[in-house]
Scaffold this active site. Structure first.
Site, short mmCIF file in Angstrom:
data_model
loop_
_atom_site.label_atom_id
_atom_site.label_comp_id
_atom_site.label_asym_id
_atom_site.label_seq_id
_atom_site.Cartn_x
_atom_site.Cartn_y
_atom_site.Cartn_z
N ASP A 1 -2.41 1.53 -4.32
CA ASP A 1 -3.64 1.78 -3.59
C ASP A 1 -4.71 0.77 -3.99
OD1 ASP A 1 -2.56 4.00 -2.28
OD2 ASP A 1 -3.03 5.31 -3.97
N HIS B 1 0.81 -1.21 0.00
CA HIS B 1 0.00 0.00 0.00
C HIS B 1 0.85 1.27 0.00
CE1 HIS B 1 -3.68 2.18 0.26
NE2 HIS B 1 -4.39 1.18 0.74
#
Length: 533
Positions: free
Chosen positions: A510, A506
């Site tokens: 995303d 992350h």
């Protein structure tokens, strides 16, 4: 006309290379694109072709020497008369007989250090499993001299030169840091320097770094590590030796390279700081670096020490967990089209071409297409930089009995068909289980796939293979009732279904990008067109 042959750059982060074998000698005729010499770098071993046709008139870098990228290693004369070059070589040979041996003409007779090889960026040590040769034995270049075990791979190590085993420095079952000299071979062929070669690949730290005099060395903490877990390039070690740095000093330099590696610039900065009177604070040591006695077995429990492979896997997984911010997304895929193709064609392809059809080549092909569509999934992170790879080296996790895992990768997977991927996957799996993988097989991966479905698992949350930013988990293909739309009416059909799980970092990937990538893989599988096979 004279053509300069230089040490090539084999990657953006590669700054040096080791010349491991000359295929031509001084005076030899060479054709354009004919293999001239072989090199080794941190990333790859490869053969280098000649840039022009002509005669090899001069050799400037010798076997087992490490030099910076761009260094001239040889001169090719495109117009020089062959006879004059050969006369020059003959003259040098006569000089040899007169004991006036120029280092540029010496062939054989050098001592070559054989280091514990680095079988991956995160590998810091290896265990010697078995010596295949004894002191005094003759060896051919590429002949197997020993077997080693690391957390990444159990493999056989070939000799880099032809010669005679001069010395064996470690016995079987010894654990040895990467780069430490484990044996010495006296060469009987090849273009080498007159003096003993101390610089080949990575040399033993005790042979190149002399301990500073006590009055010149800053005071150290009493607690010390028993062995080093860092990798140092020959260039860094040479600078350290010339500057009379102790190994303890070298270990305490904070590296800015990949995995904290100490670079040439790091070392030069430290030397400048030292000369100006600036010293960084001493490092502290954690409880993990203090020897702890193992608990004893009793009637109720049995204490089984982890072998080297399990320990290294443990460390690699912890590092990945603590490096990447793991997020996992899942999707269910209808595998009907691929299931039917395999069922209808598996005997044909096995009988005609020896290809065993499984789901993995189809999944790999779908992943490659998705990586082309979403190239950030094929990237890595170095500090605050995104390293976007223009090539796809697809890692395929392979389980090793009794309790191990390795992830070799298919080089340039984007250039292969499904059939080609099937052959590559079968080859890598076979060699992984038979200890035949090379360093090149397990380095430079850009994205990985792990098939836990082969053991019946439906889905899972795989851990990212560093330094990649994503890994795809593949579940078992299971027939199950599925609600489908038939001309506007809901119906229940039995279909072969499979879960995919994507773990992504992350820090870079995303949820939106991860979801789009996973959806692309799903679509590529469900819309499989048999005409592309």
């Amino acid at each position: 006309m004279k053509i300069e042959v230089v040490m090539p750059q084999m990657g953006e982060s590669i700054t040096e290379g080791t010349l491991i074998k000359w295929h031509k000698r001084k005076g030899d005729k060479v054709e354009k694109d004919e293999i001239l010499y072989e090199i080794a770098t941190d990333k790859v071993d490869t053969e280098i072709p000649s840039p022009a046709s002509g005669f090899l008139s001069e050799v400037k870098v010798f076997e087992n020497e490490t030099v910076d990228v761009g260094t001239v290693v040889a001169i090719i004369e495109t117009e020089q008369d062959k006879i004059s070059i050969q006369e020059n070589v003959k003259h040098e040979a006569e000089t040899v007989k007169q004991n006036e041996i120029p280092s540029t003409a010496k062939v054989g007779g050098a001592i070559v250090n054989i280091p514990m090889p680095k079988m991956g960026e995160s590998i810091m040590e290896g265990i010697i499993i078995k010596w295949k040769k004894n002191v005094g034995d003759k060896v051919q270049r590429d002949e197997i001299i020993l077997e080693i075990s690391t957390d990444k791979v159990d493999t056989e190590v070939p000799s880099p030169v032809e010669g005679v085993i001069e010395e064996i420095l470690f016995k079987e079952n010894d654990t040895v840091p990467v780069g430490t000299t484990i044996a010495k071979i006296r060469t009987t062929s090849g273009i080498v320097k007159m003096e003993d070669v101390q610089n080949n690949f990575v040399v033993k730290k005790s042979e190149v770094i002399e301990t500073q005099k006590s009055e010149e060395t800053p005071k150290r903490a009493e607690t010390k590590r028993s062995t080093s877990n860092k990798f140092y390039s020959p260039l860094v070690l040479n600078i350290a030796r010339k500057e009379n740095l102790s190994f303890e000093e070298l270990e305490n330099i904070e590296g800015t390279g990949i995995n904290g590696r100490v670079t040439k610039n790091d070392l030069l900065k430290y030397i400048d700081d030292k000369k100006s009177g600036k010293f960084k604070s001493e490092k502290t040591f954690t409880a993990e670096q203090v020897e702890i006695k193992s608990p004893a077995s009793n009637k109720k429990v049995e204490i089984i020490p982890m072998d080297n492979i399990r320990q290294r896997i443990k460390q690699h997984m912890i590092k990945s967990r603590d490096t990447s911010v793991h997020v996992t997304a899942m999707m269910e895929v209808d595998m009907t089209a691929i299931y039917n193709f395999i069922e209808n064609n598996k005997e044909k392809y096995f009988n005609d071409e020896g290809i065993k059809l499984t789901y993995m080549p189809f999944i790999s092909y779908a992943v490659v297409k998705a990586l082309k569509e979403f190239p950030l999934m094929n990237a890595s992170i170095e500090e605050n930089n995104i390293i976007l790879k223009k090539y796809i080296n697809l890692g395929i996790a392979v389980a090793i009995e009794p309790n191990g895992l390795i992830v070799p990768n298919i080089k340039n997977a984007d250039e292969k068909s499904i059939k080609g991927l099937a052959k590559e996957i079968a080859d890598l799996s076979f060699r992984a289980r038979n200890k035949k993988l090379t360093t090149d097989d397990i380095t430079d991966g850009t994205f990985s796939i792990t098939n836990y479905g082969v053991f019946g698992s439906l889905f899972g949350t795989p851990i990212i293979n560093q330094p990649e930013v994503g890994i795809l988990g593949v579940g078992a293909v299971v027939k199950k009732p599925v609600v489908v739309d038939l001309n506007g009416t809901d119906a229940i059909l039995i279909k072969p279904m499979m879960y995919l799980s994507l773990s992504h970092d992350h820090r870079l990937i995303d949820g939106m990008l991860g979801g789009k990538f996973l959806q692309s893989v799903k679509n590529n599988l469900e819309k499989f067109d048999s005409s592309i096979f």
